[in-house]
Design a protein around this motif. Structure first.
Motif: not given
Ligand code: ADP
Ligand code: ZN
Length: 731
Positions: A199-201, A227-229, A377-380, A383-386
């Motif tokens: 949705d973000d992307q 990695g957030s796209g 874009l706030t999240s990766r 599954a990948s997280v910072l």
């Protein structure tokens, strides 16, 4: 002026040449006439030089002496928009127009007639006798699977003489074909399905598409953690540009990133786009230049100079990793590709997307002030997280002399090894050791031509000056005190760190990634791909690894010296450290496995280190912005550097003093002048360097004042003066 303006044969035209003259030259239009903007060959003294018809002749030149344009080149005339862009860029960077034209006409073989050319492909015969040279040619051919090359390119690539190639043709191992030069690029299809966006992307992509569809100028900061796209998102903006029948340009900071990127473009649009950078062959660059001009290249992936290609209908420019310092060209024409992208887009109603996880403060401030749009874009993705970031307080760690990997970092690496995951150690220092010292007298080995220390490169078995590239063997005898056998390396470079890692983990596969360890961009690229596929356990890297490579198995990043960038007096030291550390840390945990980043530091309480660890970026930017605002420095004030250089120090200083005394033009705009002072690197290649720094409020006509100011001096002999508007580094 319309692009269609045509001059009849014999009419006076003014021509801008690539020669260092400060005016246009009048010529007669050739037989058949010529269009405004035509690329032409004109006589200059005894020579033929390249030029562009810039307008009607001024007419002040004796018409009986007027010479004729020799011929019009078979390439599309330069469009009025491009001429205007070059003019503006020249005014902004205070670069003479001939130098701008050189930038814009850097196509090999520009003046060649359109024709067929001979190319070679692999034939079906084997050579009767396989020599080393022959094998190299066939290998080079194979490496590019099926591509065709001219005989000269092939000989150059394989490092053999043309006769070796000829021999292989005779034997049928290579086959000759005739093809037209410069084929159009395959069609890119924007309507192939892209990845399903989150949705973000999707929201960010829609906003960018909206901008492209508007057909108007606009700049957007696309900010998102690694990695957030971001790439997925801006490829949708590219699709929108292609649908609208406009060309798109994607600037990448690093050639080594191109291969991975091309694959993604191909997956998205079904074909590979045009590539423009120093690693591309001459033939390829020539083709790009021509096809871009004919509108037969829809998308260009390139280095900063791709901004100066002759687009027919440029609708979108992406500047990926927009904060990257390599966008600033530091020799020749001093320009920042990010700023020039915005200028170019504004002049051709295009959109700019500045993508970064860690934008430059300039861009952040422009977005903050509402001049640029901003998308986050706030999240990766997935599954990948910072990674989790922690400081390793080096004051509390026990290290043996001449070792740099702390026990804490070592245990973390050991755990990765046991789990079959990768670790990355980051140290932004090429070579083996930054300093070579004599243990008898304490003297350090310096470059003979520069004020800089020589760096030992054990790989080359030599010392090297990172300023001028000069090398010499590591001395057996101290050059100062003549004592033998006392020369010792001091401090870590990436090669030395490699030895330390190998000693700690003898069973591990260790890969050292430093630009100087690879013969070619291609070799480096290949190594990076191997590492991404898991062919290394421990990766050691310089700045190079911070730039966007994707290592899915990487779960630990160790920063050997997080304090390194904080020492300089550079205005951007904090910003750079912040960006670099976050970029490097962003390498870890890109796939499903969570990552960890350990920062070795002697000052864990330093505000920059604290900001990096806390991850509160906005707070960091705000604090940094406030500090710069208070000091009136960029981006809240403007600066320009003047570098004077010459072989005679007294003369260089004299010129500086003369400039400082005659600063009326600067005082008129309320500018402050600092210097002359020795530049931070006061001698390079035997030339002394003296610097002046101009600082003025934002909005003041800085370039115009500097142009008037420096016009008052004429550097004589081997004295040189160069102006650096918005200097990025102060060397
Ligand atoms: P960034 O440019 O922000 O570093 P990328 O666009 O390279 O991020 O995305 C990181 C990885 O995640 C890439 O391998 C990309 O293909 C993948 N990815 C991102 N978004 C999606 C998506 N919506 N669907 C599938 N894969 C995605
Ligand atoms: Zn040197």
């Amino acid at each position: 002026m319309s692009d269609q303006e045509h001059f009849e044969a014999g009419e006076r035209v003014a021509v801008l040449t690539t020669q260092p003259l400060d005016r246009l030259l009048d010529y007669r239009a050739p037989e058949g006439g010529c269009f405004l903007g035509a690329y032409v060959e004109v006589p200059l003294g005894p020579r033929k030089v390249l030029g562009v018809v810039w307008g009607p002749g001024a007419g002040d030149f004796d018409s009986s002496k007027l010479r004729s344009v020799i011929r019009v080149l078979d390439v599309a005339p330069m469009r009025s928009e491009m001429r205007a862009f070059l003019g503006k860029a020249a005014d902004y960077t205070l670069t003479p127009m001939p130098a701008m034209l050189r930038l814009a006409s850097r196509a090999p073989g520009l003046s060649d007639p359109p024709s067929m050319r001979k190319i070679l492909r692999r034939g079906d015969q084997e050579p009767d006798r396989m020599t080393d040279a022959r094998a190299r040619v066939l290998d080079a051919m194979e490496e590019f699977g099926g591509l065709a090359f001219t005989p000269k390119e092939l000989a150059d690539m394989a490092g053999v003489t043309p006769s070796v190639v000829k021999g292989l043709v005779k034997q049928g191992a290579l086959r000759e074909e005739e093809t037209p030069r410069d084929l159009p690029y395959p069609h890119l299809d924007p309507d192939l399905p892209g990845k399903a966006l989150t949705d973000d992307q999707a929201a960010a992509a829609a906003a960018l598409e909206e901008g492209v569809k508007s057909g108007a100028y606009g700049t957007t900061l696309l900010k998102g953690v690694t990695g957030s796209g971001k790439t997925e998102v801006y490829l949708e903006a590219v699709a929108a540009a292609l649908r609208a029948g406009r060309q798109a340009l994607v600037l990448l900071p690093e050639i080594a990133l191109t291969a991975e990127f091309l694959k993604r473009v191909e997956a998205r649009f079904g074909a590979t786009p045009a590539e423009w950078h120093s690693g591309a062959t001459m033939t390829e660059r020539r083709r790009v230049w021509r096809m871009v001009g004919q509108g037969k290249a829809q998308l260009v992936i390139g280095a900063r100079s791709a901004l100066f290609l002759p687009y027919r209908n440029l609708g979108l420019i992406i500047v990926d990793e927009e904060h990257d310092t390599s966008y600033k060209q530091e020799d020749g024409v001093l320009y920042n590709a990010r700023d020039m992208a915005v200028l170019r887009a504004a002049m051709c109603s295009a959109q700019v997307v500045l993508a970064s996880a860690t934008p430059s403060l300039e861009t952040w401030a422009n977005a903050d002030a509402g001049k640029y749009k901003r998308l986050d874009l706030t999240s990766r993705f997935g599954a990948s997280v910072l990674p989790e970031m922690r400081a390793v307080d080096m004051r509390a760690e026990d290290l043996l002399p001449s070792t740099w990997i702390s026990p804490t970092l070592k245990y973390a690496m050991k755990a990765r090894l046991e789990r079959g995951e990768q670790s990355l150690l980051f140290l932004n220092r090429r070579g083996f050791a930054p300093v070579t010292i004599c243990r008898a007298c304490g003297a350090q080995v310096a470059c003979d031509h520069c004020d800089s220390r020589m760096v030992e490169h054990r790989f080359l078995k030599r010392l090297m000056c990172h300023q001028c590239g000069e090398t010499k063997p590591v001395p057996e005898v101290c050059p100062s005190c003549q004592v033998e056998g006392k020369m010792a390396p001091v401090g870590p470079g990436i090669e030395r760190l490699g030895e330390e890692a190998a000693a700690l983990f003898p069973e591990a596969r260790i890969a050292v990634l430093s630009s100087d360890l690879f013969g070619s961009a291609r070799a480096l690229k290949q190594r990076i791909e191997e590492i991404a596929a898991g062919e290394a356990d421990i990766i050691l890297g310089t700045q190079l690894v911070a730039k966007g490579h994707n290592f899915p198995l990487l779960t630990l990043v160790g920063v050997i010296d997080a304090d390194l960038g904080l020492q300089g007096s550079d205005l951007r030291a904090a910003e750079r450290t912040f960006q670099l550390m976050r970029q490097v840390a962003g390498r870890a945990g890109r796939a499903e496995k969570p990552g960890e980043a350990l920062l070795q530091t002697f000052q864990p309480e330093h505000p920059v280190i604290r900001a990096i660890l806390s991850g509160d970026e906005e707070a960091f930017w705000k604090a940094e912005a406030a500090e710069r605002q208070a000091a009136g420095v960029p981006p809240f004030g403007r600066m320009a550097g003047i570098i004077l250089s010459g072989s005679d120090l007294a003369q260089v200083f004299d010129l500086g003093e003369t400039l400082a005394r005659n600063d009326g033009a600067l005082r008129q705009i309320g500018a402050q002048l600092f210097g002359p002072a020795p530049a931070p690197i006061a001698r390079v290649r035997g030339r002394h360097r003296v610097r002046l720094l101009v600082k003025v409020a934002k909005g003041a006509p800085l370039q115009e004042a500097i142009a008037r100011w420096i016009a008052s001096v004429r550097p004589k002999g081997d004295l040189r003066l160069s102006v650096d508007i918005d200097p990025q580094s102060f060397f």
